[in-house]
Design a protein around this motif. Sequence first.
Motif, PDB file in Angstrom:
ATOM      1  N   ASP A 137     -23.193  19.108  -7.984  1.00  0.00           N
ATOM      2  CA  ASP A 137     -22.994  17.748  -8.502  1.00  0.00           C
ATOM      3  C   ASP A 137     -21.960  17.741  -9.630  1.00  0.00           C
ATOM      4  O   ASP A 137     -21.065  16.890  -9.666  1.00  0.00           O
ATOM      5  N   ARG A 138     -22.097  18.674 -10.564  1.00  0.00           N
ATOM      6  CA  ARG A 138     -21.182  18.716 -11.708  1.00  0.00           C
ATOM      7  C   ARG A 138     -19.748  18.975 -11.268  1.00  0.00           C
ATOM      8  O   ARG A 138     -18.805  18.308 -11.731  1.00  0.00           O
ATOM      9  N   HIS A 139     -19.563  19.981 -10.405  1.00  0.00           N
ATOM     10  CA  HIS A 139     -18.210  20.313  -9.966  1.00  0.00           C
ATOM     11  C   HIS A 139     -17.591  19.159  -9.173  1.00  0.00           C
ATOM     12  O   HIS A 139     -16.394  18.876  -9.301  1.00  0.00           O
ATOM     13  N   THR A 140     -18.407  18.488  -8.365  1.00  0.00           N
ATOM     14  CA  THR A 140     -17.900  17.355  -7.588  1.00  0.00           C
ATOM     15  C   THR A 140     -17.471  16.222  -8.516  1.00  0.00           C
ATOM     16  O   THR A 140     -16.394  15.638  -8.351  1.00  0.00           O
ATOM     17  N   GLU A 141     -18.310  15.908  -9.485  1.00  0.00           N
ATOM     18  CA  GLU A 141     -17.971  14.858 -10.451  1.00  0.00           C
ATOM     19  C   GLU A 141     -16.682  15.196 -11.195  1.00  0.00           C
ATOM     20  O   GLU A 141     -15.824  14.327 -11.407  1.00  0.00           O
ATOM     21  N   ALA A 142     -16.550  16.454 -11.603  1.00  0.00           N
ATOM     22  CA  ALA A 142     -15.365  16.862 -12.346  1.00  0.00           C
ATOM     23  C   ALA A 142     -14.116  16.784 -11.482  1.00  0.00           C
ATOM     24  O   ALA A 142     -13.053  16.374 -11.955  1.00  0.00           O
ATOM     25  N   ARG A 143     -14.236  17.166 -10.233  1.00  0.00           N
ATOM     26  CA  ARG A 143     -13.077  17.082  -9.329  1.00  0.00           C
ATOM     27  C   ARG A 143     -12.641  15.640  -9.144  1.00  0.00           C
ATOM     28  O   ARG A 143     -11.449  15.334  -9.177  1.00  0.00           O
ATOM     29  N   LEU A 144     -13.583  14.749  -8.961  1.00  0.00           N
ATOM     30  CA  LEU A 144     -13.238  13.334  -8.806  1.00  0.00           C
ATOM     31  C   LEU A 144     -12.635  12.778 -10.098  1.00  0.00           C
ATOM     32  O   LEU A 144     -11.735  11.928 -10.056  1.00  0.00           O
ATOM     33  N   SER A 145     -13.119  13.255 -11.247  1.00  0.00           N
ATOM     34  CA  SER A 145     -12.580  12.794 -12.518  1.00  0.00           C
ATOM     35  C   SER A 145     -11.120  13.205 -12.670  1.00  0.00           C
ATOM     36  O   SER A 145     -10.313  12.461 -13.250  1.00  0.00           O
ATOM     37  N   ARG A 146     -10.749  14.374 -12.174  1.00  0.00           N
ATOM     38  CA  ARG A 146      -9.352  14.827 -12.242  1.00  0.00           C
ATOM     39  C   ARG A 146      -8.416  13.872 -11.512  1.00  0.00           C
ATOM     40  O   ARG A 146      -7.209  13.815 -11.815  1.00  0.00           O
ATOM     41  N   GLN A 147      -8.938  13.122 -10.565  1.00  0.00           N
ATOM     42  CA  GLN A 147      -8.094  12.253  -9.756  1.00  0.00           C
ATOM     43  C   GLN A 147      -7.565  11.041 -10.532  1.00  0.00           C
ATOM     44  O   GLN A 147      -6.768  10.260  -9.996  1.00  0.00           O
ATOM     45  N   LYS A 148      -7.972  10.895 -11.794  1.00  0.00           N
ATOM     46  CA  LYS A 148      -7.361   9.883 -12.653  1.00  0.00           C
ATOM     47  C   LYS A 148      -5.855  10.074 -12.738  1.00  0.00           C
ATOM     48  O   LYS A 148      -5.112   9.123 -13.000  1.00  0.00           O
ATOM     49  N   LEU A 149      -5.405  11.296 -12.522  1.00  0.00           N
ATOM     50  CA  LEU A 149      -3.979  11.588 -12.586  1.00  0.00           C
ATOM     51  C   LEU A 149      -3.183  10.767 -11.580  1.00  0.00           C
ATOM     52  O   LEU A 149      -2.020  10.428 -11.827  1.00  0.00           O
ATOM     53  N   LEU A 150      -3.800  10.424 -10.459  1.00  0.00           N
ATOM     54  CA  LEU A 150      -3.096   9.672  -9.412  1.00  0.00           C
ATOM     55  C   LEU A 150      -2.639   8.307  -9.904  1.00  0.00           C
ATOM     56  O   LEU A 150      -1.590   7.802  -9.479  1.00  0.00           O
ATOM     57  N   ALA A 151      -3.418   7.695 -10.783  1.00  0.00           N
ATOM     58  CA  ALA A 151      -3.113   6.336 -11.244  1.00  0.00           C
ATOM     59  C   ALA A 151      -2.852   6.282 -12.743  1.00  0.00           C
ATOM     60  O   ALA A 151      -2.867   5.212 -13.340  1.00  0.00           O
ATOM     61  N   ARG A 152      -2.618   7.431 -13.351  1.00  0.00           N
ATOM     62  CA  ARG A 152      -2.408   7.488 -14.792  1.00  0.00           C
ATOM     63  C   ARG A 152      -1.150   6.720 -15.207  1.00  0.00           C
ATOM     64  O   ARG A 152      -0.167   6.642 -14.458  1.00  0.00           O
ATOM     65  N   VAL A 153      -1.186   6.157 -16.401  1.00  0.00           N
ATOM     66  CA  VAL A 153      -0.013   5.519 -16.995  1.00  0.00           C
ATOM     67  C   VAL A 153       0.314   6.279 -18.280  1.00  0.00           C
ATOM     68  O   VAL A 153      -0.554   6.420 -19.150  1.00  0.00           O
ATOM     69  N   PRO A 154       1.560   6.791 -18.429  1.00  0.00           N
ATOM     70  CA  PRO A 154       2.671   6.700 -17.478  1.00  0.00           C
ATOM     71  C   PRO A 154       2.411   7.518 -16.218  1.00  0.00           C
ATOM     72  O   PRO A 154       1.726   8.537 -16.260  1.00  0.00           O
ATOM     73  N   MET A 155       2.985   7.056 -15.113  1.00  0.00           N
ATOM     74  CA  MET A 155       2.734   7.696 -13.834  1.00  0.00           C
ATOM     75  C   MET A 155       3.379   9.086 -13.760  1.00  0.00           C
ATOM     76  O   MET A 155       4.468   9.304 -14.287  1.00  0.00           O
ATOM     77  N   ALA A 156       2.681   9.989 -13.091  1.00  0.00           N
ATOM     78  CA  ALA A 156       3.239  11.305 -12.795  1.00  0.00           C
ATOM     79  C   ALA A 156       3.781  11.290 -11.372  1.00  0.00           C
ATOM     80  O   ALA A 156       3.250  10.595 -10.498  1.00  0.00           O
ATOM     81  N   GLU A 157       4.847  12.044 -11.139  1.00  0.00           N
ATOM     82  CA  GLU A 157       5.401  12.182  -9.796  1.00  0.00           C
ATOM     83  C   GLU A 157       4.629  13.293  -9.089  1.00  0.00           C
ATOM     84  O   GLU A 157       4.603  14.440  -9.544  1.00  0.00           O
ATOM     85  N   LEU A 158       3.976  12.945  -7.972  1.00  0.00           N
ATOM     86  CA  LEU A 158       3.077  13.881  -7.307  1.00  0.00           C
ATOM     87  C   LEU A 158       3.498  14.082  -5.857  1.00  0.00           C
ATOM     88  O   LEU A 158       3.734  13.118  -5.125  1.00  0.00           O
ATOM     89  N   SER A 159       3.583  15.331  -5.459  1.00  0.00           N
ATOM     90  CA  SER A 159       3.937  15.664  -4.084  1.00  0.00           C
ATOM     91  C   SER A 159       2.925  16.668  -3.554  1.00  0.00           C
ATOM     92  O   SER A 159       2.595  17.649  -4.227  1.00  0.00           O
ATOM     93  N   PHE A 160       2.429  16.399  -2.353  1.00  0.00           N
ATOM     94  CA  PHE A 160       1.443  17.274  -1.715  1.00  0.00           C
ATOM     95  C   PHE A 160       1.945  17.639  -0.322  1.00  0.00           C
ATOM     96  O   PHE A 160       2.232  16.750   0.480  1.00  0.00           O
ATOM     97  N   ILE A 161       2.051  18.917  -0.043  1.00  0.00           N
ATOM     98  CA  ILE A 161       2.302  19.389   1.315  1.00  0.00           C
ATOM     99  C   ILE A 161       1.032  20.083   1.781  1.00  0.00           C
ATOM    100  O   ILE A 161       0.565  21.029   1.145  1.00  0.00           O
ATOM    101  N   VAL A 162       0.476  19.596   2.864  1.00  0.00           N
ATOM    102  CA  VAL A 162      -0.792  20.116   3.385  1.00  0.00           C
ATOM    103  C   VAL A 162      -0.568  20.579   4.814  1.00  0.00           C
ATOM    104  O   VAL A 162       0.070  19.872   5.603  1.00  0.00           O
ATOM    105  N   SER A 163      -1.072  21.736   5.154  1.00  0.00           N
ATOM    106  CA  SER A 163      -0.881  22.232   6.512  1.00  0.00           C
ATOM    107  C   SER A 163      -1.719  21.426   7.501  1.00  0.00           C
ATOM    108  O   SER A 163      -2.799  20.919   7.169  1.00  0.00           O
ATOM    109  N   GLU A 164      -1.205  21.315   8.712  1.00  0.00           N
ATOM    110  CA  GLU A 164      -1.950  20.622   9.765  1.00  0.00           C
ATOM    111  C   GLU A 164      -3.280  21.313  10.018  1.00  0.00           C
ATOM    112  O   GLU A 164      -4.301  20.663  10.284  1.00  0.00           O
TER     113      GLU A 164
END
Length: 310
Positions: free
Chosen positions: A175-202
């Motif tokens: 539960d704790r690790h899951t909550e913390a991982r979701l909390s890190r996702q604030k970066l996606l909508a942070r102001v000022p915005m960060a430029e984010l690029s993800f390459i994921v294998s098929e």
Amino acid sequence: MARWRTRSRAAGCGAGREGRGTVRTVRDVRDTRAGRTAKTKDEAPDLPGVWSAYGVLLQHLRKRAGLNQQQLGDAIGYSLEQVASVEQGRRPAKAAFTTAAERVLKAGGVLDVLQDEVDRAKLPRFFRNFALIEAEVVSRFSYDPLLVPGLLQTEGYARAVFAGHCPPLSEEIIDRHTEARLSRQKLLARVPMAELSFIVSEEALRNPVADAEIMRGQWQRLLEVGALRNVEVQVMPASTGFHSGLNGPFLVLETNEHQQIGYVESQEVGCVVRDPAEVSAFGLRYGKLRSQALNAAESARLIEQLVGET
């Protein structure tokens, strides 16, 4: 619980990955002659100090308001045991707890300013230092060949990843690790915005980490995030053949001080790379991978196909 110290690659840090964490190094040896002995199962857990600090502050605000623990719990919708655990630093406060306590105790934001640190302390110990760097980046480019990157994971997918940990984690730690991982996702909508690029294998996308419903939700999440102005999601098709990402996942970051750094992680061993020549090589590889992967529109169509197949 073992302590970890972040080391640079120049200092000999081993390689690693971002699936479950991000910054770590060499295990401290506990010197029994110095009076430091290995913990046993019966000893109290080594809980983060920020949880205790939050608890002390909460207790002070509660007493100032003239409430006992039961009364505070009733007012914010939590049990007496939950309030006591937070005050004693045995359990971290969730964001909803802090929001309610701020309102009832008229705390003026003093609890809220600690919430990010409380959440960060839920992360695996070796990953916490990197999470501090990640939260302030100007740009973040990652290649993930094995799993959907943590910043893009849904709750169900993240929980399935942690549930598969070996040795097994307790439900509380999951539960704790899951909550913390979701909390890190604030970066996606942070102001000022960060430029984010993800390459994921098929292969990572097709890997049935969880059941069909969770996987469908995960693919839909990728489509939603990929539509953000500051985020690009690309898929490396399985048919590409040899490419420079086959030797493992990695990240290239630019800090808010415009310093370029790299990061690698594997088997819960993470390493921050600061040597300019090595970070430059990471950047060259990432540029090559972007040219070999499907572009954003093609990647979205492939992910839409996966959604339609379930």
